[in-house]
Design a protein around this motif. Structure first.
Motif, PDB file in Angstrom:
ATOM      1  N   THR A  97     -13.028   3.108   5.274  1.00 27.70           N
ATOM      2  CA  THR A  97     -12.979   1.604   4.759  1.00 27.70           C
ATOM      3  C   THR A  97     -11.968   0.764   5.570  1.00 27.70           C
ATOM      4  O   THR A  97     -11.202   1.505   6.556  1.00 27.70           O
ATOM      5  N   ARG A  98     -12.247  -0.393   5.750  1.00 27.03           N
ATOM      6  CA  ARG A  98     -11.374  -1.264   6.619  1.00 27.03           C
ATOM      7  C   ARG A  98     -10.784  -2.672   5.877  1.00 27.03           C
ATOM      8  O   ARG A  98     -10.482  -3.478   6.585  1.00 27.03           O
TER       9      ARG A  98
ATOM     10  N   LEU B 140       0.731  -1.158   0.314  1.00 23.39           N
ATOM     11  CA  LEU B 140       0.050   0.068  -0.005  1.00 23.39           C
ATOM     12  C   LEU B 140       0.916   1.266   0.125  1.00 23.39           C
ATOM     13  O   LEU B 140       0.521   2.254  -0.518  1.00 23.39           O
ATOM     14  N   LYS B 141       1.880   1.189   0.886  1.00 20.40           N
ATOM     15  CA  LYS B 141       2.745   2.570   0.653  1.00 20.40           C
ATOM     16  C   LYS B 141       3.689   2.517  -0.512  1.00 20.40           C
ATOM     17  O   LYS B 141       4.112   3.596  -0.798  1.00 20.40           O
ATOM     18  N   ALA B 142       3.641   1.635  -1.307  1.00 20.95           N
ATOM     19  CA  ALA B 142       4.676   1.764  -2.482  1.00 20.95           C
ATOM     20  C   ALA B 142       3.470   2.372  -3.680  1.00 20.95           C
ATOM     21  O   ALA B 142       3.925   2.910  -4.521  1.00 20.95           O
ATOM     22  N   VAL B 143       2.167   1.706  -3.564  1.00 19.84           N
ATOM     23  CA  VAL B 143       1.464   1.909  -4.649  1.00 19.84           C
ATOM     24  C   VAL B 143       1.043   3.226  -4.959  1.00 19.84           C
ATOM     25  O   VAL B 143       1.223   4.061  -5.916  1.00 19.84           O
ATOM     26  N   TYR B 144       0.908   4.159  -3.786  1.00 21.93           N
ATOM     27  CA  TYR B 144       0.733   5.608  -3.869  1.00 21.93           C
ATOM     28  C   TYR B 144       2.026   6.324  -4.429  1.00 21.93           C
ATOM     29  O   TYR B 144       1.789   7.064  -5.619  1.00 21.93           O
TER      30      TYR B 144
ATOM     31  N   GLY C  86      -9.388  10.044  -2.250  1.00 19.78           N
ATOM     32  CA  GLY C  86      -8.660   9.030  -1.621  1.00 19.78           C
ATOM     33  C   GLY C  86      -8.553   9.048  -0.202  1.00 19.78           C
ATOM     34  O   GLY C  86      -8.605   8.079   0.613  1.00 19.78           O
ATOM     35  N   LEU C  87      -8.291  10.413   0.426  1.00 13.56           N
ATOM     36  CA  LEU C  87      -7.969  10.224   1.975  1.00 13.56           C
ATOM     37  C   LEU C  87      -9.598   9.805   2.694  1.00 13.56           C
ATOM     38  O   LEU C  87      -9.659   9.082   3.560  1.00 13.56           O
ATOM     39  N   PHE C  88     -10.497  10.427   2.084  1.00 12.25           N
ATOM     40  CA  PHE C  88     -11.888  10.114   2.631  1.00 12.25           C
ATOM     41  C   PHE C  88     -12.012   8.467   2.504  1.00 12.25           C
ATOM     42  O   PHE C  88     -12.734   7.893   3.450  1.00 12.25           O
TER      43      PHE C  88
ATOM     44  N   TRP D 163      -9.894  -1.801  -0.831  1.00 14.87           N
ATOM     45  CA  TRP D 163     -10.460  -0.484  -0.759  1.00 14.87           C
ATOM     46  C   TRP D 163      -9.452   0.550  -0.353  1.00 14.87           C
ATOM     47  O   TRP D 163      -9.074   1.554  -1.049  1.00 14.87           O
ATOM     48  N   TRP D 164      -8.460   0.169   0.310  1.00 19.73           N
ATOM     49  CA  TRP D 164      -7.341   0.872   0.663  1.00 19.73           C
ATOM     50  C   TRP D 164      -6.451   1.094  -0.507  1.00 19.73           C
ATOM     51  O   TRP D 164      -5.878   1.922  -0.750  1.00 19.73           O
TER      52      TRP D 164
END
Length: 422
Positions: free
Chosen positions: A327-328, A282-286, A320-322, A332-333
């Motif tokens: 979500t959980r 997840l930290k890489a995709v952004y 994206g932040l909202f 979605w993340w």
């Protein structure tokens, strides 16, 4: 701080005599080397995106989110003030000297983070990283703008930021993978040792200064500029010029939400049971989406104009932040991370190009430094504000609050910014 009068007709004459020309095709070798160097610059930040917040919680047992994000505060404040001074000193001493100095300062950082005995070492290492990034990243972007001239600024910035943030994302992914298999320290930080050594060697032996290219641009500039003192540039860029003000506040808020995501997202994901390797994804995709799409959005801003891309990009980031806060589930993340990357790609190179548009080449480096001061102060503000809100109300509230600020910032650009004529 007085005007250093960095370039002159004499610089332009010597540039013409030396056969220098402006343009990407004319300077592709140096431009390509600067892209490679900036990849190593970005990799130094990517070392921390996945692992360091988890080190604070799991190894040093920090209970407060505000304390965990303190390393980002030290990084952001120091980097912001280094940015503020880097343009002035680049004009006085040359771009290459500051680039090399930045790499020398970066050398101890991976050792301090990988082997430091307490959290204070991490905070101090990030202060050094802030100085290093303020010098190295600033110089690579300024030097690329110097090389290409006024017609391809968006493309130049897009390629620069592509290299840097692709390295951020890939390094975040790599450190998550390494940490999952070998532990949080020190193995993930071997990458940083290699990045710093390679960046320093390339900068010393292969990179050439670009101040004569600025002289060449000034010699052909239609409007001659009177000497402008540093604090006048600071005033214009901060609030005196409506386009520069709009860009500066948007840059601050853009990095405010990036600083929040840097410190809060790994803890937020981990609290819902996500392992470090999936957090690394997840930290890489952004940043990977952000980096790749900048190669499109930078040139598009040269054709379509800056304002629309900036406004839309801030609002896409807010979405994206909202979505993240509401979500959980991993899927979605992941979608939210893609939205964050898309929105940031629309904004990041376009803001730098818009500041360049509104600045005369005699004080452009200093104007970019002031913009980058406000932009990177956002790291500190975002990490601090988000940490306090997360401690008081929980991480979803921190993420959602930053989303609201991002939405409002886009509206400010929509009202304040004007496209330059022609």
């Amino acid at each position: 701080m007085s005007d250093p009068s960095p370039t002159s007709a004499r610089d332009g004459a010597s540039a013409r005599a030396g056969g220098l020309r402006l343009g990407l095709a004319e300077n592709w070798r140096q431009f390509g080397l600067l892209i490679l160097v900036n990849a190593f610059v970005g990799g130094m930040v990517g070392l921390e995106r996945t692992v360091v917040p988890l080190i604070g919680v799991e190894e040093f047992r920090l209970a407060s989110t505000t304390l965990v994000t303190s390393f980002i505060v030290s990084f952001g404040v120091i980097k912001a003030f280094t940015n503020l001074l880097s343009g002035h000193f680049a004009d006085v001493y040359g771009r290459k000297r500051l680039l090399v100095l930045g790499w020398l300062i970066a050398l101890p950082v991976p050792f301090m983070i990988g082997w430091g005995p307490n959290w204070g070492w991490i905070v101090v290492a990030n202060a050094l990283l802030g100085v290093s990034q303020g010098l190295t990243w600033s110089m690579t972007v300024i030097m690329k703008i110097d090389l290409v001239g006024p017609k391809s600024r968006g493309l130049a910035v897009g390629l620069n930021e592509f290299a840097g943030y692709l390295a951020v994302g890939l390094t975040a992914l790599a450190t998550g993978y390494i940490a999952q298999r070998y532990g949080l320290r020190p193995e993930p930080f071997y990458l940083g040792v290699a990045y710093a050594a390679l960046g320093l060697v390339l900068s010393i032996f292969l990179i050439r200064d670009t101040r004569h290219h600025v002289g060449l641009e000034i010699a052909g500039h239609a409007v001659a500029a009177e000497p402008v003192r540093f604090w006048e540039v600071f005033r214009r860029t901060s609030y005196g010029d409506r386009n520069l003000f709009a860009a500066s506040q948007a840059g601050l808020v853009n990095n405010l939400n990036d600083g929040m995501s840097w410190g809060i997202f790994p803890l937020f994901y981990s609290a819902f049971g996500l392992g470090v390797e999936r957090i690394g994804i997840l930290k890489a995709v952004y940043p990977v989406v952000w980096s790749v799409l900048q190669t499109v959005t930078g040139p598009l801003s040269d054709r379509w104009g800056r304002k629309g891309l900036i406004v839309a990009g801030m609002w896409v980031q807010a979405a994206g932040l909202f979505l993240t806060a509401a979500t959980r589930q991993f899927a979605w993340w992941l979608a939210a991370s893609i939205l964050l990357g898309l929105g940031t790609a629309m904004v990041y190179p376009t803001l730098i190009a818009s500041v360049s548009d509104a600045s005369h080449p005699t004080w452009r480096a200093r104007s970019l430094s002031v913009y980058r001061f406000w932009r990177d102060m956002g790291y500190a503000v975002g990490a601090l504000v988000a940490g306090v809100i997360a401690d008081l109300f929980g991480a979803p509230w921190a993420i959602g609050s930053i989303g609201v600020l991002t939405l409002v910032s886009g509206a400010v650009v929509a009202v304040a910014m004007r496209e330059p004529p022609g």
